[in-house]
Enzyme design. Structure first.
Site, PDB file in Angstrom:
ATOM      1  N   LYS A   1     -31.383  10.082 -12.296  1.00  0.00           N
ATOM      2  CA  LYS A   1     -30.498   9.900 -11.153  1.00  0.00           C
ATOM      3  C   LYS A   1     -31.384   9.507  -9.976  1.00  0.00           C
ATOM      4  O   LYS A   1     -32.217  10.288  -9.523  1.00  0.00           O
ATOM      5  CB  LYS A   1     -29.722  11.171 -10.834  1.00  0.00           C
ATOM      6  CG  LYS A   1     -28.763  10.979  -9.665  1.00  0.00           C
ATOM      7  CD  LYS A   1     -28.139  12.286  -9.212  1.00  0.00           C
ATOM      8  CE  LYS A   1     -27.303  12.026  -7.961  1.00  0.00           C
ATOM      9  NZ  LYS A   1     -26.895  13.278  -7.296  1.00  0.00           N
TER      10      LYS A   1
ATOM     11  N   GLY B   1     -23.279  18.222   0.333  1.00  0.00           N
ATOM     12  CA  GLY B   1     -23.097  19.608   0.721  1.00  0.00           C
ATOM     13  C   GLY B   1     -22.084  19.866   1.809  1.00  0.00           C
ATOM     14  O   GLY B   1     -21.907  20.998   2.248  1.00  0.00           O
TER      15      GLY B   1
ATOM     16  N   ALA C   1     -21.254  13.789  -4.328  1.00  0.00           N
ATOM     17  CA  ALA C   1     -21.529  14.380  -3.020  1.00  0.00           C
ATOM     18  C   ALA C   1     -20.276  14.582  -2.178  1.00  0.00           C
ATOM     19  O   ALA C   1     -19.432  13.700  -2.073  1.00  0.00           O
ATOM     20  CB  ALA C   1     -22.546  13.559  -2.220  1.00  0.00           C
ATOM     21  N   GLY C   2     -20.181  15.773  -1.605  1.00  0.00           N
ATOM     22  CA  GLY C   2     -19.144  16.077  -0.631  1.00  0.00           C
ATOM     23  C   GLY C   2     -17.855  16.642  -1.191  1.00  0.00           C
ATOM     24  O   GLY C   2     -16.964  17.014  -0.422  1.00  0.00           O
TER      25      GLY C   2
END
Length: 259
Positions: A97, A158, A184-185
């Protein structure tokens, strides 16, 4: 069977899980199991490459899960490529990744350095899954460079804010010929379900699971959210309408003059 296909491999889960922020390795192990995930990402900077049996890797059964090392902490292409090559030499495989994040406040990926690193790693024989801003042009360039997926952020890492980039992600999904993994998020299972309803191929979740009061239970909830969203996408979600529409012809009487 409806499976996730990446670089010729099939996975029976569309939820990828990260391994940071858990209160303990044991809690992480239990959450991974509850999530049903088959791909587990680990930050290379958290791995003791000289003695992996003594650290986080000893809690991840590589017979059950594909280990996806990530280059978190890399500030430019050179650092990311070096991390990936070190991981391969340490026996962690060819999958990576790709994360290139040069600033600490918003943790947004560098598009120029990410593309440069991706081109190098693809030529080196890596299966590259790049973390990117929700930029349709960049996503297409990375696909053309040979990346196995594209991984646009839903909102900053995060932040638990959900799909703040949904319009751009829709374009990426529409134009992409490789799997789109929303990364993400995502702070709640409903966020994951929404991404899957849009047609994303998978999602990656870490913080929302790791920092929950009960990580394993939250992991199971995300599993269900991903599955529900995927089934809704396959079933075909009806388009929203501006006006109400009767669900039964019997309600036509509402249009008749009152008695």
């Amino acid at each position: 069977m409806d499976t996730l296909k990446i670089a010729g491999r099939e996975f029976h889960s569309r939820l990828l899980i990260g391994t940071g922020k858990f209160p303990s390795h044991e809690t992480m192990r239990d959450a991974i199991s509850a999530s049903g995930a088959k791909i587990v990402t680990v930050a290379l900077r958290r791995v003791n490459l000289t003695s992996p049996e003594n650290d986080i890797l000893s809690f991840i059964d590589r017979r059950k899960y594909l280990l996806l090392p990530n280059t978190s902490g890399s500030r430019n292409a050179k650092e990311a490529v070096m991390q990936a090559r070190l991981s391969r030499e340490a026996g962690m495989g060819d999958w990576v990744k790709l994360e290139v994040v040069p600033e600490p406040d918003y943790l947004l990926p560098d598009p120029v350095e990410t593309l440069e690193a991706a081109k190098i790693l693809v030529k080196d024989g890596f299966v590259v899954l790049p973390y990117i801003n929700a930029d349709p042009i960049l996503a297409k360039k990375l696909e053309d460079a040979g990346c196995a997926t594209v991984m646009p952020l839903g909102s900053p890492i995060g932040s638990n804010r959900g799909l703040k980039t949904r319009d751009s992600i829709r374009i990426i999904i529409e134009q992409s010929s490789v799997p789109v993994v929303v990364d993400a998020g995502l702070g709640a299972p409903s966020h994951a379900a929404e991404a899957m309803e849009m047609g994303a191929d998978a999602v990656l979740v870490n913080t929302a699971i790791a920092t929950a009061d009960e990580p394993a239970r939250m992991a199971a909830a995300f599993k269900q959210g991903v599955e529900a969203g995927r089934q809704a996408f396959l079933a075909g979600c009806p388009a929203p309408k501006e006006k109400a529409e009767a669900s039964s012809p019997l309600t036509d009487f509402l249009k008749s003059p009152p008695l």
